[in-house]
Design a protein around this motif. Sequence first.
Motif, PDB file in Angstrom:
ATOM      1  N   ASP A  80       0.691  -1.344  -0.057  1.00 28.32           N
ATOM      2  CA  ASP A  80       0.037   0.028  -0.075  1.00 28.32           C
ATOM      3  C   ASP A  80       0.976   1.187   0.070  1.00 28.32           C
ATOM      4  N   TYR A  81       1.950   1.149   0.578  1.00 30.06           N
ATOM      5  CA  TYR A  81       2.935   2.212   0.710  1.00 30.06           C
ATOM      6  C   TYR A  81       4.515   1.948   0.109  1.00 30.06           C
ATOM      7  N   ILE A  82       5.077   2.806  -0.407  1.00 32.60           N
ATOM      8  CA  ILE A  82       6.481   2.519  -0.779  1.00 32.60           C
ATOM      9  C   ILE A  82       7.307   3.560  -0.149  1.00 32.60           C
ATOM     10  N   VAL A  83       8.441   3.274   0.377  1.00 33.23           N
ATOM     11  CA  VAL A  83       9.328   4.205   1.105  1.00 33.23           C
ATOM     12  C   VAL A  83      10.523   4.164   0.496  1.00 33.23           C
ATOM     13  N   GLY A  84      11.181   5.131   0.062  1.00 32.46           N
ATOM     14  CA  GLY A  84      12.356   5.392  -0.484  1.00 32.46           C
ATOM     15  C   GLY A  84      13.433   6.265   0.263  1.00 32.46           C
ATOM     16  N   ASP A  85      14.421   5.487   0.751  1.00 39.05           N
ATOM     17  CA  ASP A  85      15.520   6.416   1.536  1.00 39.05           C
ATOM     18  C   ASP A  85      16.952   6.311   0.988  1.00 39.05           C
ATOM     19  N   TRP A  86      17.524   7.646   1.181  1.00 34.16           N
ATOM     20  CA  TRP A  86      18.850   7.746   0.405  1.00 34.16           C
ATOM     21  C   TRP A  86      19.945   7.356   1.478  1.00 34.16           C
ATOM     22  N   GLY A  87      20.816   6.697   1.149  1.00 32.27           N
ATOM     23  CA  GLY A  87      22.100   6.225   1.808  1.00 32.27           C
ATOM     24  C   GLY A  87      23.263   6.314   0.868  1.00 32.27           C
ATOM     25  N   TYR A  88      24.346   6.904   1.054  1.00 36.51           N
ATOM     26  CA  TYR A  88      25.693   6.907   0.040  1.00 36.51           C
ATOM     27  C   TYR A  88      25.295   7.157  -1.188  1.00 36.51           C
ATOM     28  N   GLY A  89      24.331   8.048  -1.694  1.00 36.45           N
ATOM     29  CA  GLY A  89      24.064   8.224  -3.192  1.00 36.45           C
ATOM     30  C   GLY A  89      22.995   7.037  -3.467  1.00 36.45           C
ATOM     31  N   GLN A  90      22.744   6.332  -2.962  1.00 32.28           N
ATOM     32  CA  GLN A  90      21.736   5.116  -3.336  1.00 32.28           C
ATOM     33  C   GLN A  90      20.458   5.081  -2.786  1.00 32.28           C
ATOM     34  N   LEU A  91      19.452   5.121  -3.693  1.00 28.39           N
ATOM     35  CA  LEU A  91      18.104   4.886  -3.110  1.00 28.39           C
ATOM     36  C   LEU A  91      17.653   3.286  -2.868  1.00 28.39           C
ATOM     37  N   ARG A  92      17.048   3.322  -1.725  1.00 26.93           N
ATOM     38  CA  ARG A  92      16.697   2.139  -1.195  1.00 26.93           C
ATOM     39  C   ARG A  92      15.165   2.162  -1.160  1.00 26.93           C
ATOM     40  N   LEU A  93      14.506   1.102  -1.585  1.00 22.13           N
ATOM     41  CA  LEU A  93      13.249   1.011  -1.810  1.00 22.13           C
ATOM     42  C   LEU A  93      12.555  -0.117  -0.621  1.00 22.13           C
ATOM     43  N   ARG A  94      11.380   0.353   0.177  1.00 25.91           N
ATOM     44  CA  ARG A  94      10.787  -0.790   1.085  1.00 25.91           C
ATOM     45  C   ARG A  94       9.256  -0.589   0.906  1.00 25.91           C
ATOM     46  N   GLY A  95       8.381  -1.830   0.843  1.00 22.15           N
ATOM     47  CA  GLY A  95       7.003  -1.492   0.820  1.00 22.15           C
ATOM     48  C   GLY A  95       6.558  -1.897   2.196  1.00 22.15           C
ATOM     49  N   PHE A  96       5.356  -1.093   2.348  1.00 24.59           N
ATOM     50  CA  PHE A  96       4.530  -1.099   3.935  1.00 24.59           C
ATOM     51  C   PHE A  96       3.148  -1.369   3.370  1.00 24.59           C
ATOM     52  N   TYR A  97       2.474  -2.148   4.678  1.00 21.29           N
ATOM     53  CA  TYR A  97       0.980  -2.213   4.236  1.00 21.29           C
ATOM     54  C   TYR A  97       0.309  -1.134   5.092  1.00 21.29           C
ATOM     55  N   ASP A  98      -1.105  -1.095   4.865  1.00 21.80           N
ATOM     56  CA  ASP A  98      -1.848  -0.227   5.515  1.00 21.80           C
ATOM     57  C   ASP A  98      -2.109  -0.746   7.001  1.00 21.80           C
ATOM     58  N   ASP A  99      -2.337   0.027   8.057  1.00 19.61           N
ATOM     59  CA  ASP A  99      -2.505  -0.692   9.469  1.00 19.61           C
ATOM     60  C   ASP A  99      -3.671  -1.330   9.734  1.00 19.61           C
ATOM     61  N   GLN A 100      -4.828  -0.996   8.794  1.00 16.24           N
ATOM     62  CA  GLN A 100      -6.141  -1.652   8.947  1.00 16.24           C
ATOM     63  C   GLN A 100      -6.075  -3.354   8.122  1.00 16.24           C
ATOM     64  N   ARG A 101      -4.855  -3.635   7.482  1.00 19.13           N
ATOM     65  CA  ARG A 101      -4.895  -4.893   6.893  1.00 19.13           C
ATOM     66  C   ARG A 101      -4.703  -5.952   7.960  1.00 19.13           C
ATOM     67  N   PRO A 102      -5.500  -6.969   7.850  1.00 26.49           N
ATOM     68  CA  PRO A 102      -5.439  -8.129   8.809  1.00 26.49           C
ATOM     69  C   PRO A 102      -4.299  -9.015   8.242  1.00 26.49           C
ATOM     70  N   GLN A 103      -3.933  -9.906   9.101  1.00 27.99           N
ATOM     71  CA  GLN A 103      -2.984 -10.979   8.955  1.00 27.99           C
ATOM     72  C   GLN A 103      -1.259 -10.419   8.396  1.00 27.99           C
ATOM     73  N   VAL A 104      -1.067  -9.244   8.956  1.00 24.17           N
ATOM     74  CA  VAL A 104       0.194  -8.667   8.317  1.00 24.17           C
ATOM     75  C   VAL A 104       0.971  -8.410   9.464  1.00 24.17           C
ATOM     76  N   LYS A 105       2.310  -8.825   9.322  1.00 20.26           N
ATOM     77  CA  LYS A 105       3.128  -8.490  10.587  1.00 20.26           C
ATOM     78  C   LYS A 105       3.303  -7.293  11.095  1.00 20.26           C
ATOM     79  N   ILE A 106       3.737  -6.976  12.328  1.00 25.64           N
ATOM     80  CA  ILE A 106       3.622  -5.559  12.769  1.00 25.64           C
ATOM     81  C   ILE A 106       4.567  -4.580  12.358  1.00 25.64           C
ATOM     82  N   ASP A 107       5.865  -5.219  11.778  1.00 27.86           N
ATOM     83  CA  ASP A 107       7.128  -4.387  11.168  1.00 27.86           C
ATOM     84  C   ASP A 107       6.565  -3.999   9.722  1.00 27.86           C
ATOM     85  N   GLN A 108       5.542  -4.622   9.272  1.00 24.52           N
ATOM     86  CA  GLN A 108       5.363  -4.492   7.735  1.00 24.52           C
ATOM     87  C   GLN A 108       4.226  -3.480   7.721  1.00 24.52           C
ATOM     88  N   LYS A 109       3.608  -2.918   8.850  1.00 25.52           N
ATOM     89  CA  LYS A 109       2.465  -1.855   8.633  1.00 25.52           C
ATOM     90  C   LYS A 109       3.234  -0.527   8.677  1.00 25.52           C
TER      91      LYS A 109
END
Length: 188
Positions: A80-109
């Motif tokens: 549901d969400y994509i987070v992009g962060d910059w470190g040492y000139g490189q873009l790193r992407l990570r996905g997250f789910y909405d908080d209301q989504r059931p059966q998702v690990k907490i660290d993925q919300k």
Amino acid sequence: MTEEHSKKKKQSLLSKSIEHAIAVTDNDNAEQFAIAEVLQLSSEKIKINQETYLLVVNHKQGFDAARLAVRYNPVLKKYDYIVGDWGYGQLRLRGFYDDQRPQVKIDQKISTLQDYLLEYCNFGCAYFVIERERKLPYATKLKPRNHRYKRRVVKTPKIVSKTNSSQATKALHSSKKNTKFKIRNLGK
């Protein structure tokens, strides 16, 4: 001769991969290696491979459409969400789910975004958060339990009364006689 040829071939493959990595990190050649089609429709709307996203957070102007096109992976479309962060000139992407989504690990919300930024990203780095405009439907049903393995009921042992204790000792001694193994003397 063949050893020298194989060494030159390995060096040429290595130098080509290094050249490719440098070319990808170079901003001028980024469009040449783009995996996804990223279009910025407005200051808040982005289209990635026909999916519309909203730019929710753009901390320190961390959003770069050209670099997102190079680093994007089709696996990210399930989030549901994509987070992009910059470190040492490189873009790193990570996905997250909405908080209301059931059966998702907490660290993925998405509510754990601040923890992710503090633990896994460089301090004070530029980052952005984009949100899928039309989220995927939630799975409301819980998975059925696997009834293949039934719970085993443990039987409690019978309590032998004092009157039956002689019968119990006879049964115990008789079971010892029926054993099929022998004790060997292993000394010397």
